[in-house]
Design a protein around this motif. Structure first.
Motif, short mmCIF file in Angstrom:
data_model
loop_
_atom_site.label_atom_id
_atom_site.label_comp_id
_atom_site.label_asym_id
_atom_site.label_seq_id
_atom_site.Cartn_x
_atom_site.Cartn_y
_atom_site.Cartn_z
N PRO A 171 0.84 -1.20 0.00
CA PRO A 171 0.00 0.00 0.00
C PRO A 171 0.88 1.25 0.00
N ALA A 172 0.37 2.32 -0.56
CA ALA A 172 1.16 3.55 -0.69
C ALA A 172 1.68 4.05 0.66
N CYS A 173 0.84 3.96 1.70
CA CYS A 173 1.25 4.47 3.00
C CYS A 173 2.38 3.65 3.60
N VAL A 174 2.37 2.35 3.35
CA VAL A 174 3.42 1.47 3.88
C VAL A 174 4.73 1.71 3.14
N GLU A 175 4.64 1.83 1.83
CA GLU A 175 5.83 2.02 1.01
C GLU A 175 6.53 3.34 1.30
N SER A 176 5.76 4.36 1.66
CA SER A 176 6.35 5.69 1.84
C SER A 176 6.75 5.99 3.28
N CYS A 177 6.41 5.11 4.23
CA CYS A 177 6.70 5.39 5.64
C CYS A 177 8.20 5.41 5.88
N VAL A 178 8.73 6.58 6.21
CA VAL A 178 10.18 6.74 6.35
C VAL A 178 10.73 6.02 7.59
#
Length: 244
Positions: A171-178
């Motif tokens: 998911p986009a939120c998981v992939e982008s979580c720094v």
């Protein structure tokens, strides 16, 4: 060309004479929305490690870009709360919020047109072609995780980015979580990262509003107990705390 109401009704009657009446059970089946049911061999869930969340909102931004959310409306976001003792702030809490994809989702039975449903893999989704925007599901959700999309005029929410999961992407939120605070995976797979973490931190994991009976599948590691405890039947989440 104009036509009188009487002529219109007469012609309509002529067209419908002899047509078979569809039994209610059959009509109900035909009324079911088209669905992508997912695979019952999987049960997706998310674990949010609050020890790693820095409140950067990269998850909020990436989700909005990926899912084309209208300005000011979010499928997921990170809220900041101040925990007070009545005199002073004693703690600041960052809390990522999203649909909890419950095992017993209260948003499903209230939908009058069955636009909201749960896939076999546990993910709760909305058929936007069926949704009439009545907002019953928005009101039924105890997690404030739904909204009426001002552009589509239909219910909107987190879907765990099913369109990405189905092609092997995160998911986009998981992939982008720094900070790597969001972990999604299949609880039906004992070798998945989330299954191993749930097993390792079982006694430390918490969910929001456990007494609501929804059986949420978004787990929090490092969540302040004040967000879970009940006071006079009301979650302490809303008492003595202010969202920023």
């Amino acid at each position: 060309m104009q036509i009188s109401k009487r002529v219109f009704l007469k012609n309509l009657s002529a067209l419908t004479v002899g047509q078979a009446v569809i039994p209610f059970s059959q009509a109900e089946t035909q009324f079911q929305p088209a669905r992508r049911d997912g695979d019952e061999k999987h049960r997706y869930a998310m674990l949010v490690d609050l020890r790693r969340c820095i409140g950067c909102q990269s998850c909020t931004v990436s989700c909005s870009v990926e899912n084309h959310s209208p300005l000011g409306e979010f499928r997921t976001t990170v809220r900041q709360y101040e925990v007070t003792d009545g005199n002073q702030v004693v703690n600041n809490v960052l809390l990522p919020r999203l649909c909890n994809h419950c095992d017993n989702p209260p948003c499903v039975p209230v939908c009058p047109v069955q636009a909201t449903y749960q896939r076999k893999d546990g993910i709760v989704v909305v058929n936007n072609e069926r949704c009439i925007g009545c907002a019953y599901c928005v009101q039924a959700c105890p997690y404030d995780a739904r909204f009426i999309n001002e552009e589509t005029k239909t219910a909107d929410k987190c879907t765990f980015c099913t369109h990405r999961l189905e092609v092997g992407l995160l998911p986009a939120c998981v992939e982008s979580c720094v900070g790597g605070a969001r972990i999604i995976g299949d609880l039906a797979d004992p070798n998945s990262t989330i299954s191993k973490m749930v097993k390792a931190f079982k006694s430390e994991l918490k969910v929001l509003k456990p007494d609501a009976g929804t059986i949420p599948h978004v787990f929090y590691l490092g969540l302040d107990q004040a967000f879970v405890d009940q006071v006079d039947g009301q979650p302490m989440l809303w008492q003595g705390m202010e969202a920023r």
